[in-house]
Scaffold this active site. Structure first.
Site, mmCIF file in Angstrom:
data_model
loop_
_atom_site.group_PDB
_atom_site.id
_atom_site.type_symbol
_atom_site.label_atom_id
_atom_site.label_comp_id
_atom_site.label_asym_id
_atom_site.label_seq_id
_atom_site.Cartn_x
_atom_site.Cartn_y
_atom_site.Cartn_z
ATOM 1 N N ARG A 164 -4.014 -2.580 0.517
ATOM 2 C CA ARG A 164 -2.782 -3.288 0.158
ATOM 3 C C ARG A 164 -1.794 -3.430 1.323
ATOM 4 N NH1 ARG A 164 -1.392 -2.351 -6.012
ATOM 5 N NH2 ARG A 164 -0.907 -4.536 -5.778
ATOM 6 N N PRO A 165 -2.166 -4.229 2.306
ATOM 7 C CA PRO A 165 -1.287 -4.442 3.463
ATOM 8 C C PRO A 165 -0.066 -5.297 3.100
ATOM 9 C CG PRO A 165 -3.200 -5.888 3.575
ATOM 10 C CD PRO A 165 -3.390 -5.028 2.356
ATOM 11 N N ILE A 166 0.919 -5.338 4.017
ATOM 12 C CA ILE A 166 2.083 -6.217 3.792
ATOM 13 C C ILE A 166 2.256 -7.196 4.950
ATOM 14 C CG2 ILE A 166 3.362 -4.671 2.235
ATOM 15 C CD1 ILE A 166 5.206 -4.074 4.713
ATOM 16 N N ASP A 167 1.167 -7.426 5.692
ATOM 17 C CA ASP A 167 1.257 -8.325 6.851
ATOM 18 C C ASP A 167 1.793 -9.714 6.476
ATOM 19 O OD1 ASP A 167 -1.256 -8.358 5.463
ATOM 20 O OD2 ASP A 167 -2.013 -9.753 6.967
ATOM 21 N N LEU A 168 1.406 -10.212 5.300
ATOM 22 C CA LEU A 168 1.849 -11.566 4.924
ATOM 23 C C LEU A 168 3.344 -11.578 4.570
ATOM 24 C CD1 LEU A 168 -1.278 -12.574 2.804
ATOM 25 C CD2 LEU A 168 -0.717 -13.374 5.111
ATOM 26 N N ASP A 212 -6.124 -8.125 -12.853
ATOM 27 C CA ASP A 212 -5.508 -7.118 -13.717
ATOM 28 C C ASP A 212 -6.174 -7.019 -15.102
ATOM 29 O OD1 ASP A 212 -3.809 -6.431 -11.714
ATOM 30 O OD2 ASP A 212 -2.002 -7.286 -12.585
ATOM 31 N N ARG A 236 4.314 0.526 -5.490
ATOM 32 C CA ARG A 236 3.939 -0.588 -4.625
ATOM 33 C C ARG A 236 4.848 -1.822 -4.862
ATOM 34 N NH1 ARG A 236 1.076 -3.205 -0.492
ATOM 35 N NH2 ARG A 236 1.320 -5.337 -1.124
ATOM 36 N N ARG A 261 3.323 3.237 -16.690
ATOM 37 C CA ARG A 261 3.891 2.385 -15.647
ATOM 38 C C ARG A 261 3.885 0.923 -16.091
ATOM 39 N NH1 ARG A 261 0.495 2.093 -10.969
ATOM 40 N NH2 ARG A 261 1.823 0.280 -10.844
ATOM 41 N N ILE A 264 -10.216 -10.074 -5.417
ATOM 42 C CA ILE A 264 -8.826 -9.880 -4.970
ATOM 43 C C ILE A 264 -8.656 -8.514 -4.290
ATOM 44 C CG2 ILE A 264 -6.386 -9.944 -5.650
ATOM 45 C CD1 ILE A 264 -7.788 -12.608 -6.210
ATOM 46 N N CYS A 294 -3.291 2.376 -2.019
ATOM 47 C CA CYS A 294 -3.445 2.985 -3.336
ATOM 48 C C CYS A 294 -4.913 2.884 -3.702
ATOM 49 C CB CYS A 294 -2.553 2.309 -4.361
ATOM 50 S SG CYS A 294 -3.046 0.627 -4.705
ATOM 51 N N LYS A 300 5.744 -6.971 -16.882
ATOM 52 C CA LYS A 300 6.079 -6.048 -15.784
ATOM 53 C C LYS A 300 6.145 -6.800 -14.452
ATOM 54 C CE LYS A 300 2.835 -3.416 -13.677
ATOM 55 N NZ LYS A 300 2.909 -3.497 -12.213
ATOM 56 N N ASN A 301 5.134 -7.623 -14.188
ATOM 57 C CA ASN A 301 5.058 -8.257 -12.871
ATOM 58 C C ASN A 301 6.083 -9.379 -12.699
ATOM 59 O OD1 ASN A 301 3.063 -6.487 -12.261
ATOM 60 N ND2 ASN A 301 1.385 -7.967 -12.291
HETATM 61 C C1 UD1 Z 1 0.581 -8.436 -7.647
HETATM 62 C C2 UD1 Z 1 0.700 -7.684 -8.955
HETATM 63 C C3 UD1 Z 1 -0.599 -6.937 -9.268
HETATM 64 C C4 UD1 Z 1 -1.792 -7.880 -9.206
HETATM 65 C C5 UD1 Z 1 -1.791 -8.652 -7.899
HETATM 66 C C6 UD1 Z 1 -2.868 -9.727 -7.843
HETATM 67 C C7 UD1 Z 1 3.054 -7.106 -9.113
HETATM 68 C C8 UD1 Z 1 4.074 -6.022 -9.160
HETATM 69 N N1 UD1 Z 1 1.796 -6.731 -8.882
HETATM 70 O O1 UD1 Z 1 0.420 -7.470 -6.608
HETATM 71 O O2 UD1 Z 1 -0.496 -6.381 -10.567
HETATM 72 O O3 UD1 Z 1 -2.987 -7.125 -9.295
HETATM 73 O O4 UD1 Z 1 -0.518 -9.315 -7.706
HETATM 74 O O5 UD1 Z 1 -2.713 -10.637 -8.881
HETATM 75 O O6 UD1 Z 1 3.342 -8.271 -9.319
HETATM 76 N N2 UD1 Z 1 -2.691 -9.103 0.849
HETATM 77 C C9 UD1 Z 1 -2.762 -9.122 2.224
HETATM 78 N N3 UD1 Z 1 -1.597 -9.041 2.934
HETATM 79 C C10 UD1 Z 1 -0.375 -8.966 2.328
HETATM 80 C C11 UD1 Z 1 -0.316 -8.958 0.923
HETATM 81 C C12 UD1 Z 1 -1.498 -9.026 0.197
HETATM 82 O O7 UD1 Z 1 -3.850 -9.192 2.802
HETATM 83 O O8 UD1 Z 1 0.640 -8.914 3.030
HETATM 84 C C13 UD1 Z 1 -3.936 -9.178 0.045
HETATM 85 C C14 UD1 Z 1 -4.138 -7.973 -0.867
HETATM 86 O O9 UD1 Z 1 -4.733 -6.889 -0.184
HETATM 87 C C15 UD1 Z 1 -5.031 -8.570 -1.940
HETATM 88 C C16 UD1 Z 1 -4.530 -10.008 -2.054
HETATM 89 O O10 UD1 Z 1 -3.828 -10.269 -0.841
HETATM 90 O O11 UD1 Z 1 -6.373 -8.599 -1.467
HETATM 91 C C17 UD1 Z 1 -3.606 -10.268 -3.227
HETATM 92 O O12 UD1 Z 1 -2.565 -9.321 -3.232
HETATM 93 P P1 UD1 Z 1 -1.100 -9.663 -3.757
HETATM 94 O O13 UD1 Z 1 -1.144 -10.948 -4.527
HETATM 95 O O14 UD1 Z 1 -0.139 -9.584 -2.629
HETATM 96 O O15 UD1 Z 1 -0.821 -8.465 -4.745
HETATM 97 P P2 UD1 Z 1 0.598 -7.888 -5.100
HETATM 98 O O16 UD1 Z 1 1.608 -8.982 -4.994
HETATM 99 O O17 UD1 Z 1 0.842 -6.642 -4.331
#
Ligand code: UD1
Length: 420
Positions: A120-124, A306, A91, A398, A328, A115, A22-23
């Protein structure tokens, strides 16, 4: 909403084949937006998240055809505005940001929101796009990005919890069509990121260093249509391995990539689970005596977050004290209260769950809160005596292809109760 009724106490026996990851498939489907040419993706799992992504691609103007486990996408023309409702539902849909920026220099996507497993921010993700020259503004629940030109840059993408998987995917997908060289430092090393890079390279992208924390991308002018087979789902394979162990059965898992699963296999073996590997096949059984273990979730190649919930279900059955530390996602312990309903003794201390294992589990009605928590409840239900009813299994659909059918194929007494 459908539920799953499980009659526990039946050891799983037989053979099961792992589906596509899936990922890996979600960002790869998004990446098809980078070319007007036709892309053919094989070993696509039949999951609601994949259907959502197909709908999102169609809403952006792509032609999408599904034929069994093959999906063909052709995005001759692309609209840079994502459908608010569709994107909010999943997401993973955030990974259209990079391809839209790469192809259109413009993207308008609804904010994915939080969620149950954390904020789950998207700042990065946004930091990555800004580094390439995009302007970012947030308006009416949408994040709007625009760039006259995208220019390669050095980007440090590490966050509080380490690298970001989809953030790395997004930056890579924008940078492949940017001008000049982009270097991503503290890039995610997950096999799904590697599979995406492999797909992009086949399309004509120039990427080196993938699978390491430093990825270098040299932008190209255009990308081409390709065919690609998605890697097997290491999380699904791990879930079946744990299911074999908790039920004291013996399951042969086909089509997996044990080389993507070192941390999980190592921990299972430390706990006394027997794993025999032969190429892409693993035979898993409980072994003579299980021992408590401590697990910390980490970015790849560490133990995956996961698989944390499923591992907790196994720990609940091992006599003694096991500890899981979640590094994480800070609130990823929603399954603890539900496992307690089955009789598990688990307490939470900060980022750790302390499992006093060895108490017999007995069936109960439980509520699935997120995808992997649902998997843990199914696994625990199969080990419990009596009946367990897992409600709200749309979470499972899902991320696990035909989970009830696959489990029945291994002898599990699992029945889907459809509710209109
Ligand atoms: C992906 C996977 C999810 C898995 C996760 C961690 C998919 C569709 N989903 O989610 O199944 O649990 O990797 O292996 O591939 N973070 C920030 N800022 C950001 C983005 C992330 O602070 O902009 C933090 C998150 O809150 C978390 C950490 O970084 O603490 C890792 O998250 P991330 O690797 O981004 O997870 P996803 O890519 O969303």
């Amino acid at each position: 909403m459908d539920s799953l009724l499980i009659k526990g106490g039946v050891p799983l026996h037989g053979d099961v084949t792992v589906s596509g990851a899936k990922n890996a498939v979600l960002p790869i489907l998004a990446a098809t937006l980078l070319t007007p040419e036709k892309c053919v993706i094989r070993r696509v799992p039949d999951l609601t998240d994949v259907h959502f992504m197909a709908e999102i691609l169609a809403s952006l103007g792509a032609q999408v055809k599904v034929d069994g486990d093959t999906v063909t996408v052709q995005a001759r023309k692309v609209r840079p505005v994502g459908n608010y409702e569709l994107i909010r539902k999943m997401r993973g849909s955030i990974c259209i940001l990079g391809p839209l920026m790469g192809r259109m220099r413009e993207a308008s996507v609804s904010l994915p929101g939080g969620c149950v497993i954390g904020t789950r921010p998207i700042d990065l993700h946004l930091k990555g796009m800004k580094s390439l020259g995009a302007s970012v503004e947030i308006e009416g629940g949408y994040v709007n990005l625009k760039a006259r030109r995208l220019i390669g840059a050095d980007v440090f993408l590490g966050g509080r919890a380490g690298p970001t998987v989809l953030g790395t995917a997004n930056l890579m997908m924008a940078a492949v069509l940017a001008e000049g060289v982009t270097t991503i430092e503290s890039a995610a090393c997950e096999p799904e990121v590697v599979d995406l890079a492999f797909f992009l390279s086949k399309m004509g992208a120039k990427i080196v260093g993938v699978g390491s924390p430093t990825i270098t991308i040299t932008g190209v002018k255009e990308l081409h249509g390709v065919e690609h087979e998605v890697i097997p789902d290491r999380i699904e394979a791990a879930t079946f391995a744990i299911a074999a162990a908790v039920t004291d059965g013996e399951v042969t898992i086909h089509g997996a990539r044990p080389d993507h699963m070192h941390a999980v296999l190592d921990k299972l073996q430390e706990a006394g689970v027997k794993i025999e590997r032969k190429g892409l096949t693993m035979t898993v059984s409980r072994g003579r005596r299980l021992k408590p273990v401590d697990v910390t979730t980490l970015p790849y190649s560490g133990f995956p977050t996961d698989v944390q919930a499923q591992m907790m279900a196994l720990m609940a059955l091992i006599p003694g004290l096991s500890i899981i530390t979640e590094r994480i996602f800070e609130s990823r312990f929603m399954h603890v209260a539900e496992l307690a309903r089955l009789g598990a003794d688990i307490s939470i201390e900060g980022p750790s769950a302390i499992v006093k294992g060895g108490r017999p589990l007995s069936g109960a009605p439980v509520m699935a809160s997120d995808l992997r928590a649902s998997a843990a409840l199914v696994v625990a239900g199969m080990a419990a005596s009596g009946k367990t009813l897992v409600n709200r299994i749309y979470h499972l659909d899902r991320g696990y292809e035909k989970i009830d059918q696959k489990l029945r194929g291994l002898g599990a007494r699992v029945q889907r109760i459809e509710q209109p």
